[in-house]
Scaffold this motif. Structure first.
Motif, short mmCIF file in Angstrom:
data_model
loop_
_atom_site.label_atom_id
_atom_site.label_comp_id
_atom_site.label_asym_id
_atom_site.label_seq_id
_atom_site.Cartn_x
_atom_site.Cartn_y
_atom_site.Cartn_z
N ASN A 405 0.81 -1.22 0.00
CA ASN A 405 0.00 0.00 0.00
C ASN A 405 0.84 1.27 0.00
N PHE A 406 2.05 1.18 -0.51
CA PHE A 406 2.91 2.36 -0.48
C PHE A 406 2.48 3.38 -1.52
N ASN A 407 2.44 4.64 -1.12
CA ASN A 407 2.03 5.73 -2.00
C ASN A 407 3.27 6.50 -2.45
N GLU A 408 3.73 6.21 -3.65
CA GLU A 408 4.96 6.82 -4.15
C GLU A 408 4.80 8.32 -4.37
N GLN A 409 3.64 8.76 -4.81
CA GLN A 409 3.40 10.19 -5.01
C GLN A 409 3.51 10.95 -3.69
N LEU A 410 2.92 10.35 -2.66
CA LEU A 410 2.98 10.97 -1.33
C LEU A 410 4.41 11.00 -0.81
N TYR A 411 5.15 9.96 -1.12
CA TYR A 411 6.54 9.89 -0.68
C TYR A 411 7.37 11.02 -1.31
N LEU A 412 7.22 11.21 -2.61
CA LEU A 412 7.95 12.28 -3.28
C LEU A 412 7.55 13.65 -2.75
N GLN A 413 6.26 13.81 -2.46
CA GLN A 413 5.79 15.06 -1.89
C GLN A 413 6.39 15.27 -0.50
N ASP A 414 6.47 14.21 0.26
CA ASP A 414 7.02 14.31 1.62
C ASP A 414 8.49 14.69 1.59
N LYS A 415 9.24 14.19 0.62
CA LYS A 415 10.65 14.57 0.51
C LYS A 415 10.79 16.08 0.33
N LEU A 416 9.92 16.65 -0.51
CA LEU A 416 9.96 18.11 -0.74
C LEU A 416 9.58 18.87 0.52
N ILE A 417 8.51 18.42 1.19
CA ILE A 417 8.05 19.09 2.41
C ILE A 417 9.09 18.98 3.52
N SER A 418 9.65 17.79 3.71
CA SER A 418 10.65 17.60 4.76
C SER A 418 11.87 18.45 4.51
N ASP A 419 12.26 18.57 3.25
CA ASP A 419 13.42 19.39 2.92
C ASP A 419 13.13 20.87 3.17
N SER A 420 11.92 21.32 2.83
CA SER A 420 11.60 22.74 3.00
C SER A 420 11.42 23.13 4.46
N LEU A 421 10.92 22.19 5.29
CA LEU A 421 10.72 22.51 6.71
C LEU A 421 11.98 22.30 7.54
N GLY A 422 12.97 21.68 6.95
CA GLY A 422 14.28 21.61 7.59
C GLY A 422 14.40 20.63 8.74
N GLU A 423 13.89 21.00 9.91
CA GLU A 423 14.16 20.20 11.11
C GLU A 423 12.88 19.71 11.78
N LYS A 424 11.85 19.39 11.01
CA LYS A 424 10.57 19.00 11.58
C LYS A 424 10.20 17.54 11.33
N GLY A 425 11.07 16.80 10.63
CA GLY A 425 10.79 15.39 10.39
C GLY A 425 10.93 14.55 11.65
N TYR A 426 10.32 13.37 11.64
CA TYR A 426 10.27 12.53 12.83
C TYR A 426 11.63 11.92 13.16
N TYR A 427 12.39 11.56 12.14
CA TYR A 427 13.71 10.98 12.34
C TYR A 427 14.77 11.96 11.85
N ALA A 428 15.91 11.97 12.53
CA ALA A 428 17.05 12.78 12.11
C ALA A 428 18.15 11.87 11.59
N ILE A 429 18.73 12.25 10.47
CA ILE A 429 19.82 11.48 9.86
C ILE A 429 21.02 12.41 9.69
N HIS A 430 22.17 11.95 10.12
CA HIS A 430 23.39 12.75 10.03
C HIS A 430 24.46 11.98 9.26
N HIS A 431 25.00 12.61 8.23
CA HIS A 431 26.11 12.06 7.47
C HIS A 431 27.36 12.82 7.86
N CYS A 432 28.30 12.13 8.47
CA CYS A 432 29.46 12.80 9.05
C CYS A 432 30.75 12.25 8.45
N LYS A 433 31.81 13.00 8.66
CA LYS A 433 33.14 12.57 8.27
C LYS A 433 34.06 12.67 9.48
N LYS A 434 34.92 11.71 9.63
CA LYS A 434 35.86 11.73 10.75
C LYS A 434 36.78 12.93 10.62
#
Length: 438
Positions: A405-434
């Motif tokens: 039941n995955f909604n790909e259209q909703l997923y793509l929309q969510d990527k845009l919304i999450s990116d525009s709102l910056g720090e409001k997503g439920y999970y935080a992901i950090h890509h770091c370098k030593k």
């Protein structure tokens, strides 16, 4: 002496037919004794939680079965096999009480075992002579009572409990599936330039490998371009991973180790990329874990961390409606009390962290942040009943862990919304370098 609940003792000895019944007669009133003659078998069963003892009694010399086990151990003589076995148990669990049985002629071996933190040394024949021994029983119970875990036993026990159904349970909510797919996309994007730059298989460490979700995706994309070491403190999770990834395990492309993140039995500067999904969830000492990750990462090593975001919009939308069946995640968090509700009366401690706090902690432990994301916002706020796909549109279920039941259209929309709102997503992901100071 009456003991309400018997604890389990794993007895590993090359003379089980002779000494197994004797140990049971000595401590059987207080303990259930499980006997294993072959130390390699004992280690494998412990690794995958086929055996879950509270305490281990280990012989030091395995001369009686040396011909059977000689190829499984590095020692050239059987006199020190117990020391090597002790070391391997300690790598899997630094806290489980281990009692060494020895004889006077093997005292040198016993002292060597002390280097690997044996808790008690006993002369074998004296200990196993006679019947019930209240003094020995009290010694063993004291070892259990005084054992201080250096990792979260509650979280470990929960992982053991849910391992067989983990994948099925976690893919019942579209928000979780959406986050998994997003997270996997980011990791693939991080590994591609490493493959191009290194011109050799990328060495990856996955801390908390679980049932191998990342590995199924990564090997499907990169195949022979990766060498992955996966660790977990749950033997049953490792067993599920081995089942899902049997070809990669058998070929040596995926190495599974049981250990805790606070003490990695791994060499310095070994891995090009360290992955720690939900890294701030199950650790007793986050600082120790970050120090270990920094230690095992190569000079230019990278680090991928996932955690719960304290500042997520989800909490404003759903904090007063946690009992609503449409709450869009599989785990419901009381962020202020630091509790994660998993259903079926399962509650564990978890600490969502703000982005600034996580950034500060990573910098303190030698990591420079290359990129970070929070996701999802839309999937975590609209409710499960609104996240279904439009009628007539089908998706490739394999891309989404067989979730139909995955909604790909909703997923793509969510990527845009999450990116525009910056720090409001439920999970935080950090890509770091030593970061290496000059």
């Amino acid at each position: 002496m009456q003991v309400k609940f018997k604890k389990k003792v794993l007895f590993v000895d090359d003379e089980i037919p002779k000494y197994g019944p004797q140990l049971k007669s000595v401590i059987g009133e207080a303990f259930d004794v499980i006997c294993v003659q072959n130390p390699k078998e004992a280690l494998e069963k412990y690794k995958f939680s086929e055996l879950q003892p509270d305490l281990i009694v280990l012989d030091i010399n395995f001369g009686e079965i040396w011909d059977e086990i000689e190829d499984d151990f590095e020692q050239e003589t059987p006199d020190y096999i117990g020391v090597e076995v002790l070391q391997q148990f300690r790598e899997m669990d630094p806290d489980i009480p281990i009692v060494i049985l020895t004889g006077f002629k093997n005292l040198t071996s016993a002292f060597r075992s002390g280097e690997h933190n044996a808790n008690l040394f006993l002369i074998k024949k004296e200990t196993l002579t006679g019947k019930k021994n209240d003094i020995l029983i009290n010694q063993l119970l004291a070892l259990l009572e005084n054992s201080t875990p250096s990792h979260d036993r509650q979280q470990q026990n929960l992982a053991e409990e849910v391992a067989p159904e983990y994948r099925k349970v976690e893919t019942t909510k579209p928000g979780t599936v959406a986050y998994w797919h997003f997270e996997e996309e980011q990791i693939v994007g991080i590994i591609k330039p490493l493959v191009d730059r290194l011109k050799r298989p990328v060495k990856v460490l996955d801390i908390g490998i679980g049932d191998g979700r990342f590995e199924q995706v990564l090997f499907s994309v990169f195949d022979n371009e990766l060498e992955i070491t996966g660790i977990d403190f749950s033997g049953k999770m490792l067993a599920q991973c081995k089942r899902h990834m049997s070809n990669e395990v058998d070929s040596g492309k995926l190495i599974l180790k049981r250990c805790i993140a606070e003490r990695l039995p791994l060499k310095n500067e070994l891995f090009d990329l360290v992955i720690a999904g939900f890294g701030f969830l199950s650790y007793c000492n986050i600082d120790n874990v970050l120090e270990e990750i920094h230690r095992v990462a190569t000079h230019q090593g990278e680090f991928f961390l996932g955690s719960y975001n304290f500042d997520a919009l989800f909490y404003k939308v759903w904090s007063t409606r946690m009992d609503d069946e449409n709450v869009p995640i599989s785990g419901k968090i009381d962020r202020d009390r630091g509790l994660l509700y998993l259903g079926n009366n399962r509650i564990i401690k978890v600490r969502p962290t703000g982005i600034e706090e996580t950034e500060r902690r990573l910098r303190q432990h030698g990591f420079a942040i290359k990129a970070q994301w929070t996701f999802p916002v839309l999937y975590s706020t609209i409710g499960c009943d609104m996240a279904k796909p439009v009628n007539g549109i089908t998706v490739d279920e394999k891309k989404y862990h067989n979730y139909s039941n995955f909604n790909e259209q909703l997923y793509l929309q969510d990527k845009l919304i999450s990116d525009s709102l910056g720090e409001k997503g439920y999970y935080a992901i950090h890509h770091c370098k030593k970061f290496i100071s000059e």
